[in-house]
Motif scaffolding. Structure first.
Motif, mmCIF file in Angstrom:
data_model
loop_
_atom_site.group_PDB
_atom_site.id
_atom_site.type_symbol
_atom_site.label_atom_id
_atom_site.label_comp_id
_atom_site.label_asym_id
_atom_site.label_seq_id
_atom_site.Cartn_x
_atom_site.Cartn_y
_atom_site.Cartn_z
ATOM 1 N N VAL A 23 0.618 -1.152 -0.101
ATOM 2 C CA VAL A 23 -0.407 0.221 -0.002
ATOM 3 C C VAL A 23 0.831 0.984 0.800
ATOM 4 N N ALA A 24 2.455 1.303 1.125
ATOM 5 C CA ALA A 24 2.767 2.624 0.469
ATOM 6 C C ALA A 24 3.111 2.243 -0.707
ATOM 7 N N GLN A 25 3.853 1.378 -1.154
ATOM 8 C CA GLN A 25 3.845 1.540 -2.772
ATOM 9 C C GLN A 25 2.721 1.962 -4.177
ATOM 10 N N ALA A 26 2.313 1.297 -3.764
ATOM 11 C CA ALA A 26 1.092 2.301 -4.882
ATOM 12 C C ALA A 26 0.759 3.405 -4.742
ATOM 13 N N ARG A 27 -0.259 3.751 -5.531
ATOM 14 C CA ARG A 27 -1.035 5.153 -4.921
ATOM 15 C C ARG A 27 -2.456 4.643 -5.043
ATOM 16 N N VAL A 28 -3.366 4.553 -4.513
ATOM 17 C CA VAL A 28 -4.817 3.565 -4.243
ATOM 18 C C VAL A 28 -4.954 5.227 -4.023
ATOM 19 N N LEU A 29 -6.071 4.969 -5.602
ATOM 20 C CA LEU A 29 -7.184 5.728 -5.208
ATOM 21 C C LEU A 29 -8.422 5.426 -5.472
ATOM 22 N N LEU A 30 -8.711 5.883 -3.998
ATOM 23 C CA LEU A 30 -10.131 5.286 -3.353
ATOM 24 C C LEU A 30 -11.341 6.112 -4.514
ATOM 25 N N GLU A 31 -11.257 7.066 -4.618
ATOM 26 C CA GLU A 31 -12.333 7.625 -5.969
ATOM 27 C C GLU A 31 -12.591 7.486 -6.350
ATOM 28 N N LYS A 32 -11.815 6.607 -7.050
ATOM 29 C CA LYS A 32 -11.908 5.428 -8.359
ATOM 30 C C LYS A 32 -12.593 3.958 -8.200
ATOM 31 N N THR A 33 -12.778 3.592 -7.405
ATOM 32 C CA THR A 33 -12.817 2.432 -6.461
ATOM 33 C C THR A 33 -14.774 2.285 -6.271
ATOM 34 N N TYR A 34 -15.004 3.628 -6.112
ATOM 35 C CA TYR A 34 -16.304 3.238 -6.191
ATOM 36 C C TYR A 34 -17.370 4.979 -6.812
ATOM 37 N N SER A 35 -18.817 4.270 -7.029
ATOM 38 C CA SER A 35 -19.096 6.134 -7.378
ATOM 39 C C SER A 35 -20.765 5.880 -7.171
ATOM 40 N N ASP A 36 -21.314 6.314 -6.627
ATOM 41 C CA ASP A 36 -22.804 6.513 -5.868
ATOM 42 C C ASP A 36 -23.791 7.256 -6.921
ATOM 43 N N LEU A 37 -23.515 7.352 -8.151
ATOM 44 C CA LEU A 37 -23.939 7.932 -9.539
ATOM 45 C C LEU A 37 -25.150 6.892 -9.436
ATOM 46 N N TRP A 38 -25.058 5.732 -9.477
ATOM 47 C CA TRP A 38 -25.664 5.082 -10.527
ATOM 48 C C TRP A 38 -26.510 5.157 -9.227
ATOM 49 N N ALA A 39 -26.828 4.873 -8.046
ATOM 50 C CA ALA A 39 -27.578 4.295 -7.080
ATOM 51 C C ALA A 39 -28.040 5.458 -6.280
ATOM 52 N N ARG A 40 -27.678 7.026 -6.743
ATOM 53 C CA ARG A 40 -28.986 7.971 -6.243
ATOM 54 C C ARG A 40 -29.882 7.510 -7.525
ATOM 55 N N ARG A 41 -29.221 7.791 -8.716
ATOM 56 C CA ARG A 41 -30.044 7.903 -9.560
ATOM 57 C C ARG A 41 -31.111 6.366 -9.747
ATOM 58 N N ALA A 42 -30.938 5.421 -9.649
ATOM 59 C CA ALA A 42 -31.865 4.506 -8.776
ATOM 60 C C ALA A 42 -32.825 4.542 -7.781
ATOM 61 N N ARG A 43 -32.500 5.351 -7.134
ATOM 62 C CA ARG A 43 -33.411 5.960 -5.420
ATOM 63 C C ARG A 43 -34.022 6.816 -6.292
ATOM 64 N N GLU A 44 -34.066 7.570 -7.374
ATOM 65 C CA GLU A 44 -34.595 8.753 -7.757
ATOM 66 C C GLU A 44 -36.062 7.891 -8.600
ATOM 67 N N LYS A 45 -35.587 6.686 -9.647
ATOM 68 C CA LYS A 45 -36.662 6.136 -10.619
ATOM 69 C C LYS A 45 -37.413 5.421 -8.980
ATOM 70 N N LEU A 46 -37.168 4.412 -8.636
ATOM 71 C CA LEU A 46 -38.328 4.593 -7.269
ATOM 72 C C LEU A 46 -38.557 4.927 -6.721
ATOM 73 N N GLU A 47 -38.441 6.484 -6.083
ATOM 74 C CA GLU A 47 -39.403 6.906 -5.574
ATOM 75 C C GLU A 47 -40.359 8.176 -6.532
ATOM 76 N N GLN A 48 -40.078 7.799 -7.744
ATOM 77 C CA GLN A 48 -41.079 8.402 -9.328
ATOM 78 C C GLN A 48 -42.265 7.510 -9.359
ATOM 79 N N VAL A 49 -41.875 5.839 -8.750
ATOM 80 C CA VAL A 49 -43.207 5.343 -8.865
ATOM 81 C C VAL A 49 -44.407 5.910 -8.276
#
Length: 362
Positions: A336-362
């Motif tokens: 881990v010390a030698q590598a540069r782990v970019l946590l922001e590239k390991t996940y995104s909430d974009l799709w889950a937020r869109r899914a929640r918006e879709k469910l709330e419209q139903v």
């Protein structure tokens, strides 16, 4: 007659698992992908067949949201064909994704973080659980950590080398001061064989998921060493919110298939919402009988233990990625010390937020 699990020698184990990574712990490609013949006819996804989701031990509660999304018809409602590829453990499922025998993987978020150490561009699309939902238990006759350290070898049962069960066992034993030289790991896979292994003395310690854990607690005399089946106990083990299962894929797949990715997350968030109010009768109706391991009440009791850890919305907790990276660093500080782990590239909430918006419209 059930075959006895075979322990790995120290040489074999080190060869498979070090450096520890999401693709480690696999003896051969054939062993890692036992159902390659069934997969080969599907080919890489490009719109010409069902999406292939690799999972490790589909019958465990770890993968319940995926199982239910399929059983409830949520994938179909999104216009998707999904083929779930069932492997013995999460490390095997992650390997299937790495060698393109699967399009996506449902597994521990730590696989995504550890993947960056091996130049994998995997990203979590939707979080399924806010804790790993695993536990490490020992034969109750081993009354203390000193008892464990005195056993040579100390036989440790895990689903497979490189899996999240392996990670939890190695982390706890390392921090408890149990010498690595005295450890002998045994790959148990999933199911009743794991229960039998501890009861018959084939292993002294087991790291596993439910419903196996609850069956052990009910049918054997065990002592819980580390428990991540509740938010509180998981935070005690990892020092913060440790993300559990997630659906992840390579960045190239995500870029090529934006509609399919969003549709998958829509289905998963819908399944997670269904689970928030599901009762025992609902689960018993939908979960395949074989997954109950012959004990319906134990399965339902196990579900109640992990219910609070299920994500209500598929979103990543704010402190989750950093907690996961700290956990990986505790076992792999140099990497881990030698590598540069970019946590922001390991996940995104974009799709889950869109899914929640879709469910709330139903």
């Amino acid at each position: 007659m059930t075959a006895r699990p075979q322990p790995l020698s120290r040489r074999q184990w080190l060869g498979h698992c070090l450096p520890l990574g999401p693709l480690a712990g696999l003896a051969t490609k054939a062993q890692a992908i036992p159902d390659r013949q069934a997969v080969s006819g599907l080919g890489g996804w490009g719109g010409g067949g069902p999406l292939r989701i690799a999972v490790g031990a589909r019958s465990t509660l770890f993968h319940l949201p995926v199982v239910l999304a399929q059983a409830l018809g949520y994938f179909e409602a999104e216009g998707l064909q999904v083929h779930i590829l069932d492997y013995a453990a999460g490390a095997h499922a992650a390997h299937a994704l790495a060698v393109h025998a699967a399009d996506l993987c449902c597994g521990a978020y730590q696989h995504v973080v550890r993947g960056q150490l091996q130049d994998q561009d995997w990203r979590s699309l939707v979080l399924l659980a806010r804790a790993p939902q695993l536990a490490l238990v020992a034969d109750a006759r081993l009354g203390s950590t000193a008892d464990l350290a005195r056993l040579k070898p100390l036989r440790v049962g895990v689903t497979a080398p490189g899996s999240s069960t392996d990670f939890l066992a190695r982390l706890w034993l390392h921090e408890a001061g149990v010498p690595e030289a005295g450890l002998q790991f045994v790959a148990l896979g999933s199911g009743a064989a794991a229960v039998q292994a501890l009861r018959e003395g084939q292993v002294h310690v087991i790291s596993h998921a439910d419903p196996v854990l609850t069956l052990l607690e009910q049918r054997a005399s065990v002592r819980v060493l580390a428990d991540t089946r509740s938010l509180k106990s998981s935070a005690q083990v990892y020092g913060g919110t440790m993300p559990g299962g997630c659906l992840f894929a390579g960045q190239s797949f995500i870029q090529r298939n934006p509609r399919q990715v969003q549709a998958l997350v829509n289905a998963m968030v819908r399944a997670l919402r269904w689970l928030q109010t599901a009762g025992p009768a609902d689960l018993a109706r939908l979960v395949p009988k074989a997954y109950l391991l012959g004990d319906r009440s134990a399965y339902l009791a196990a579900f109640e233990k992990v219910r609070e850890t299920l994500s209500p919305d598929g979103l990543m907790p704010a402190d989750g990625p950093a907690t996961a990276l700290r956990a990986v660093s505790r076992l792999q500080p140099a990497a881990v010390a030698q590598a540069r782990v970019l946590l922001e590239k390991t996940y995104s909430d974009l799709w889950a937020r869109r899914a929640r918006e879709k469910l709330e419209q139903v």
